[in-house]
Design a protein around this motif. Structure first.
Motif, PDB file in Angstrom:
ATOM      1  N   SER A   8      39.698  25.988  37.048  1.00 36.50           N
ATOM      2  CA  SER A   8      40.366  27.287  37.093  1.00 36.50           C
ATOM      3  C   SER A   8      39.855  28.122  38.259  1.00 36.50           C
ATOM      4  CB  SER A   8      40.139  28.037  35.778  1.00 36.50           C
ATOM      5  OG  SER A   8      40.759  29.308  35.802  1.00 36.50           O
ATOM      6  N   THR A  12      42.297  29.121  41.718  1.00 31.49           N
ATOM      7  CA  THR A  12      42.781  30.501  41.686  1.00 31.49           C
ATOM      8  C   THR A  12      42.608  31.207  43.018  1.00 31.49           C
ATOM      9  OG1 THR A  12      42.226  30.641  39.336  1.00 31.49           O
ATOM     10  CG2 THR A  12      42.589  32.710  40.502  1.00 31.49           C
ATOM     11  N   VAL A  70      41.385  38.424  40.567  1.00 28.64           N
ATOM     12  CA  VAL A  70      42.568  37.693  40.109  1.00 28.64           C
ATOM     13  C   VAL A  70      43.651  38.677  39.670  1.00 28.64           C
ATOM     14  CG1 VAL A  70      43.480  36.154  38.318  1.00 28.64           C
ATOM     15  CG2 VAL A  70      41.303  35.618  39.432  1.00 28.64           C
ATOM     16  N   GLN A  88      46.127  40.432  32.919  1.00 28.98           N
ATOM     17  CA  GLN A  88      45.719  39.400  33.862  1.00 28.98           C
ATOM     18  C   GLN A  88      44.198  39.280  33.926  1.00 28.98           C
ATOM     19  OE1 GLN A  88      47.427  37.197  35.715  1.00 28.98           O
ATOM     20  NE2 GLN A  88      49.451  37.843  35.008  1.00 28.98           N
ATOM     21  N   ALA A  92      42.130  35.929  32.975  1.00 27.77           N
ATOM     22  CA  ALA A  92      41.242  35.270  33.938  1.00 27.77           C
ATOM     23  C   ALA A  92      39.884  34.975  33.317  1.00 27.77           C
ATOM     24  CB  ALA A  92      41.085  36.143  35.183  1.00 27.77           C
TER      25      ALA A  92
END
Length: 250
Positions: A8, A12, A70, A88, A92
């Motif tokens: 991840s 990202t 992010v 968001q 994250a």
């Protein structure tokens, strides 16, 4: 399908921090192995008093910075609002291994006049933390703010990061590590006023009925996981660490 936290982080896009363009914070060559008890990281003021481990301090600082980058990359003015940004942000954090529980949202109104924001939010923050024993350095910093220089680098950084859409949103994190995992009592104070150029923590509520939204929740992560993601986060955020993490002296 579950995503591996390391994958991840790698996949990202964290973008750049436009709020800091042209701002000199004098925080170059930050040593993440010597973070003090009070740290500003991205959007959050973090209390590490009960977490002496330097790796955990670094990992949590980087994780919260990662989540804020992010969210800022994903939600821009015109494409969303502060609620979209917060969604968001929390997504994250879960994506890199944090568990989030017990979210509580309170809508309130502060009716006192001529009181500074840092004094007005103290009762809200103490309640969100579950008492004065949690987050003691944050609470002491807010109590002592009148004696500090409003232009201190950490205050300037924190203020820049609070300004989002049409609100000022302040994040506070009180960290407590055990031998196995780390728990973070996390509180958000969202203030609906126009502060102009005044630093939000020093802003005086002169209008009747300043509206506050406060959110409290608990973040938990395994210490082994935090140690494993720290190098990956450090590499991912290397170019912006010095301008988005700062030690706070009180």
């Amino acid at each position: 399908m579950a995503i591996n936290p390391l994958e991840s982080i790698e996949m990202t896009d964290v973008g750049i921090d436009a709020t800091l363009e042209g701002v000199e914070l004098q925080s170059s060559q930050l040593d993440l192995t010597k973070l003090p008890d009070l740290v500003v990281s991205g959007t959050a003021l973090i209390d590490f008093k009960n977490t002496p481990d330097v790796v955990l301090r670094s990992s949590i600082s980087l994780a919260l910075l990662f989540a804020s980058r992010v969210a800022t990359k994903a939600v821009t003015p015109g494409d969303g609002d502060e609620d979209d940004w917060l969604a968001q942000y929390t997504q994250a954090l879960t994506g890199i291994g944090f568990r989030i529980s017990g979210m509580n949202i309170v809508h309130s109104e502060i009716k006192k006049k001529n009181v500074s924001v840092h004094k007005a939010i103290l009762p809200l923050l103490t309640l969100a933390f579950g008492g004065a024993a949690v987050g003691p350095v944050i609470l002491q910093a807010l109590k002592s703010l009148d004696e500090m220089d409003e232009q201190s680098p950490w205050i300037t950084l924190f203020d820049r990061q609070t300004r989002r859409f049409d609100v000022s949103e302040m994040h506070f994190a009180a960290v407590n590590a055990s031998a196995v995992d780390t728990t973070i009592q996390y509180a958000i104070a969202r203030l609906h006023v126009e502060t102009g150029e005044t630093t939000i923590l020093f802003f005086k509520l002169s209008e009747t009925g300043a509206r506050f939204d406060s959110t409290s929740t608990t973040l938990t992560a395994d210490n082994g996981l935090l140690a494993s993601i720290e190098p990956k986060l450090r590499t991912k955020l290397l170019s912006i660490i010095d301008d988005t993490i700062a030690g706070a002296e009180i």
